[in-house]
Design a protein around this motif. Structure first.
Motif, short mmCIF file in Angstrom:
data_model
loop_
_atom_site.label_atom_id
_atom_site.label_comp_id
_atom_site.label_asym_id
_atom_site.label_seq_id
_atom_site.Cartn_x
_atom_site.Cartn_y
_atom_site.Cartn_z
N ILE A 7 0.89 -1.16 0.00
CA ILE A 7 0.00 0.00 0.00
C ILE A 7 0.93 1.20 0.00
O ILE A 7 1.88 1.25 0.79
CB ILE A 7 -0.89 0.03 1.26
N GLU A 8 0.70 2.15 -0.88
CA GLU A 8 1.55 3.34 -0.93
C GLU A 8 0.69 4.59 -1.01
O GLU A 8 -0.27 4.64 -1.78
CB GLU A 8 2.50 3.27 -2.12
N ARG A 9 1.06 5.58 -0.20
CA ARG A 9 0.37 6.87 -0.19
C ARG A 9 1.41 7.98 -0.14
O ARG A 9 2.41 7.87 0.58
CB ARG A 9 -0.54 7.02 1.04
N THR A 10 1.17 9.06 -0.88
CA THR A 10 2.04 10.23 -0.83
C THR A 10 1.19 11.44 -0.51
O THR A 10 0.14 11.65 -1.13
CB THR A 10 2.78 10.42 -2.18
N LEU A 11 1.64 12.21 0.48
CA LEU A 11 0.94 13.42 0.90
C LEU A 11 1.86 14.63 0.76
O LEU A 11 3.05 14.55 1.07
CB LEU A 11 0.52 13.31 2.37
N GLN A 12 1.28 15.75 0.34
CA GLN A 12 1.99 17.02 0.34
C GLN A 12 1.50 17.77 1.59
O GLN A 12 0.32 18.10 1.69
CB GLN A 12 1.68 17.82 -0.93
N LEU A 13 2.40 18.00 2.51
CA LEU A 13 2.05 18.62 3.79
C LEU A 13 2.66 20.01 3.89
O LEU A 13 3.83 20.21 3.54
CB LEU A 13 2.53 17.75 4.94
N ALA A 14 1.88 20.96 4.39
CA ALA A 14 2.34 22.34 4.53
C ALA A 14 3.02 22.55 5.88
O ALA A 14 2.75 23.54 6.57
CB ALA A 14 1.17 23.30 4.35
N HIS A 15 3.89 21.61 6.24
CA HIS A 15 4.59 21.67 7.53
C HIS A 15 6.02 21.22 7.32
O HIS A 15 6.28 20.35 6.48
CB HIS A 15 3.90 20.76 8.56
N PRO A 16 6.97 21.78 8.07
CA PRO A 16 8.36 21.38 7.90
C PRO A 16 8.59 19.93 8.33
O PRO A 16 7.86 19.40 9.17
CB PRO A 16 9.13 22.36 8.80
N LEU A 30 1.99 10.35 18.06
CA LEU A 30 1.35 9.06 17.76
C LEU A 30 0.07 8.86 18.56
O LEU A 30 -0.91 8.33 18.06
CB LEU A 30 2.31 7.91 18.04
N GLY A 31 0.09 9.28 19.84
CA GLY A 31 -1.06 9.08 20.70
C GLY A 31 -2.21 10.01 20.40
O GLY A 31 -3.29 9.88 20.97
N THR A 32 -2.00 10.95 19.48
CA THR A 32 -3.07 11.86 19.09
C THR A 32 -3.71 11.44 17.77
O THR A 32 -4.92 11.34 17.66
CB THR A 32 -2.55 13.30 18.98
N TRP A 33 -2.89 11.16 16.76
CA TRP A 33 -3.47 10.84 15.44
C TRP A 33 -3.52 9.34 15.15
O TRP A 33 -4.31 8.90 14.34
CB TRP A 33 -2.72 11.58 14.32
N PHE A 34 -2.66 8.55 15.79
CA PHE A 34 -2.57 7.12 15.46
C PHE A 34 -2.80 6.30 16.72
O PHE A 34 -1.96 5.56 17.17
CB PHE A 34 -1.19 6.84 14.88
N GLY A 35 -3.97 6.46 17.28
CA GLY A 35 -4.31 5.81 18.53
C GLY A 35 -4.77 6.87 19.52
O GLY A 35 -4.78 8.06 19.21
N ASN A 36 -5.14 6.42 20.71
CA ASN A 36 -5.56 7.36 21.74
C ASN A 36 -4.49 7.53 22.81
O ASN A 36 -4.55 8.45 23.62
CB ASN A 36 -6.86 6.90 22.39
N HIS A 37 -3.52 6.63 22.81
CA HIS A 37 -2.41 6.71 23.75
C HIS A 37 -1.22 5.99 23.12
O HIS A 37 -1.40 4.99 22.43
CB HIS A 37 -2.77 6.05 25.09
N ALA A 38 -0.01 6.52 23.36
CA ALA A 38 1.18 5.88 22.80
C ALA A 38 2.34 5.99 23.76
O ALA A 38 2.45 6.95 24.52
CB ALA A 38 1.55 6.52 21.46
N LEU A 137 -3.68 12.26 10.66
CA LEU A 137 -2.35 12.90 10.74
C LEU A 137 -2.41 14.32 10.18
O LEU A 137 -1.91 15.25 10.80
CB LEU A 137 -1.32 12.08 9.96
N VAL A 138 -3.04 14.49 9.02
CA VAL A 138 -3.17 15.83 8.43
C VAL A 138 -3.94 16.75 9.37
O VAL A 138 -3.53 17.89 9.60
CB VAL A 138 -3.84 15.76 7.03
N ALA A 139 -5.04 16.28 9.92
CA ALA A 139 -5.84 17.09 10.85
C ALA A 139 -5.01 17.48 12.07
O ALA A 139 -5.05 18.62 12.53
CB ALA A 139 -7.11 16.34 11.27
#
Length: 145
Positions: A7-16, A30-38, A137-139
């Motif tokens: 699976i491949e995805r490419t994103l253009q992000l307006a962040h350094p 990680l605990g914010t966008w990819f889970g609730n705790h990390a 992640l973007v959000a």
């Protein structure tokens, strides 16, 4: 019959890249966008442990850690029973651009599943999962809830 291995995805992000790197490799990120705790031990051979409010959890084993460019890990394959030794490999590559960062995510290793049903569950589940998680992640990066 062959099945898709990746699976491949490419994103253009307006962040350094440093900000995107922190979102990928810190417990807060990680605990914010990819889970609730990390929890994360950010080094090759270290682990990241993710938990969700639903009770689901995942343990990632870090295979590549090259700040702020490459973060790669292995993790259990969706749909297989606990304890199955097969893993997929996920790699995030960050490239600086004039306006932020190009983020490429590749998950590979689905060809380990020769059974059509197992492969279908794992590949389709992770394809849908990455659409959701990368949206989160973007959000997160954009400061949206």
């Amino acid at each position: 019959m062959t099945f898709p291995d990746r699976i491949e995805r490419t994103l253009q992000l307006a962040h350094p890249p440093e900000r995107v790197w922190a979102a990928l490799t810190t417990a807060e990120g990680l605990g914010t966008w990819f889970g609730n705790h990390a929890e994360i031990d950010p080094r090759v051979g270290g682990q990241a442990k993710l938990t969700w409010d639903s009770g689901d959890s995942a343990t990632l084993t870090i295979e590549r850690f090259e700040p702020p460019r490459v973060f790669g890990y292995t993790w259990p394959i969706h749909g297989l029973p606990d304890g199955d030794p097969r893993r997929t490999y996920v790699e995030f590559t960050l490239e600086p651009t004039g306006t932020g960062t190009t983020l490429t995510m590749v998950e590979s290793g689905f060809a380990q599943l020769p059974d059509a049903e197992e492969h279908g569950v794992a590949h389709a589940g992770n394809t849908k999962g990455w659409t959701n998680e990368l949206g989160e992640l973007v959000a997160y990066l954009d400061g949206r809830p």
